[in-house]
Design a protein around this motif. Sequence first.
Motif, PDB file in Angstrom:
ATOM      1  N   MET A   1      -3.162   1.831  -8.720  1.00 48.21           N
ATOM      2  CA  MET A   1      -1.039   2.537  -8.943  1.00 48.21           C
ATOM      3  C   MET A   1      -2.178   2.707 -10.217  1.00 48.21           C
ATOM      4  O   MET A   1      -2.458   2.664 -10.738  1.00 48.21           O
ATOM      5  CB  MET A   1      -0.642   2.371  -8.397  1.00 48.21           C
ATOM      6  CG  MET A   1      -0.167   0.399  -8.957  1.00 48.21           C
ATOM      7  SD  MET A   1       0.362   0.528 -10.133  1.00 48.21           S
ATOM      8  CE  MET A   1       2.661   1.889 -10.024  1.00 48.21           C
TER       9      MET A   1
ATOM     10  N   ASP B   1       2.737   7.592 -10.251  1.00 47.04           N
ATOM     11  CA  ASP B   1       3.112   7.413  -8.907  1.00 47.04           C
ATOM     12  C   ASP B   1       4.203   6.947  -9.151  1.00 47.04           C
ATOM     13  O   ASP B   1       5.768   6.854  -8.474  1.00 47.04           O
ATOM     14  CB  ASP B   1       2.609   6.332  -8.592  1.00 47.04           C
ATOM     15  CG  ASP B   1       1.018   5.991  -8.159  1.00 47.04           C
ATOM     16  OD1 ASP B   1       1.079   6.881  -7.724  1.00 47.04           O
ATOM     17  OD2 ASP B   1       0.651   4.888  -8.607  1.00 47.04           O
TER      18      ASP B   1
ATOM     19  N   LEU C   1      -1.376   4.350  -1.087  1.00 45.19           N
ATOM     20  CA  LEU C   1      -1.872   2.682  -1.499  1.00 45.19           C
ATOM     21  C   LEU C   1      -2.576   2.299  -0.359  1.00 45.19           C
ATOM     22  O   LEU C   1      -3.407   2.237  -1.111  1.00 45.19           O
ATOM     23  CB  LEU C   1      -1.145   1.554  -1.899  1.00 45.19           C
ATOM     24  CG  LEU C   1      -0.218   1.625  -3.423  1.00 45.19           C
ATOM     25  CD1 LEU C   1       0.964   0.581  -3.741  1.00 45.19           C
ATOM     26  CD2 LEU C   1      -0.341   1.905  -4.882  1.00 45.19           C
TER      27      LEU C   1
ATOM     28  N   GLN D   1      -6.504   2.479  -1.293  1.00 48.59           N
ATOM     29  CA  GLN D   1      -7.117   1.035  -1.094  1.00 48.59           C
ATOM     30  C   GLN D   1      -8.232   1.047  -0.411  1.00 48.59           C
ATOM     31  O   GLN D   1      -9.861   0.460  -0.432  1.00 48.59           O
ATOM     32  CB  GLN D   1      -5.914  -0.474  -0.792  1.00 48.59           C
ATOM     33  CG  GLN D   1      -5.201  -0.473  -1.882  1.00 48.59           C
ATOM     34  CD  GLN D   1      -4.641  -1.669  -0.845  1.00 48.59           C
ATOM     35  OE1 GLN D   1      -3.945  -1.546   0.033  1.00 48.59           O
ATOM     36  NE2 GLN D   1      -4.146  -2.347  -2.139  1.00 48.59           N
TER      37      GLN D   1
END
Length: 187
Positions: A90, A95, A138, A142
């Motif tokens: 992030m 964000d 997120l 990932q």
Amino acid sequence: MSAWELPQSLTVGNKEWNIRSDFRVALDILKYFGDPNYEEDEQWMICLDILFKDFASMSPKLYQEACGKARWFLDLGEEKTEETQSPAFMNWEQDAGLIIPAVNKVIGKEVRAIPYMHWWTFAGAYMEIGESLFSQVLSIRQKKQKHQKLEKWEQEFYQKNRSMIDLKKRYSKEEKQKQKELLALFD
């Protein structure tokens, strides 16, 4: 200091130094750490100047210790090592539009309207973010960084929201100038 207290000062050189502990201050500092236009030593000097209220009166001999205390504060009172650092999933600036609504949901009010909120309180709310648009973003980041297969709905979501999901590379002024010069060669 106990776990039940929020630091308003940091001990550097056997002296208590008052700090700016509002979450906006910490986020401002983190913005500079992500800015490629500053060298690491410049980022730390900016950090100390922003964080310590009386930084101008601090002896340069204390800067290294002050950096360690600033890191401790920004890391929520934890001692982090290179092994505990994880890859970036992030970016606080990019964000922000996703983080603020999620933190607002945890806190139960608009945090930007609160005149003061300690960094650790804000970060604690951030860590409690549950199911949200931010958590979906997120999760996809990932999986992509770990080269894991996305579910069908995640693939569709990613295709529609690439600009929100892909972390943007930040370029220094020099890098941007070199890119312009290179593009000019093709005109």
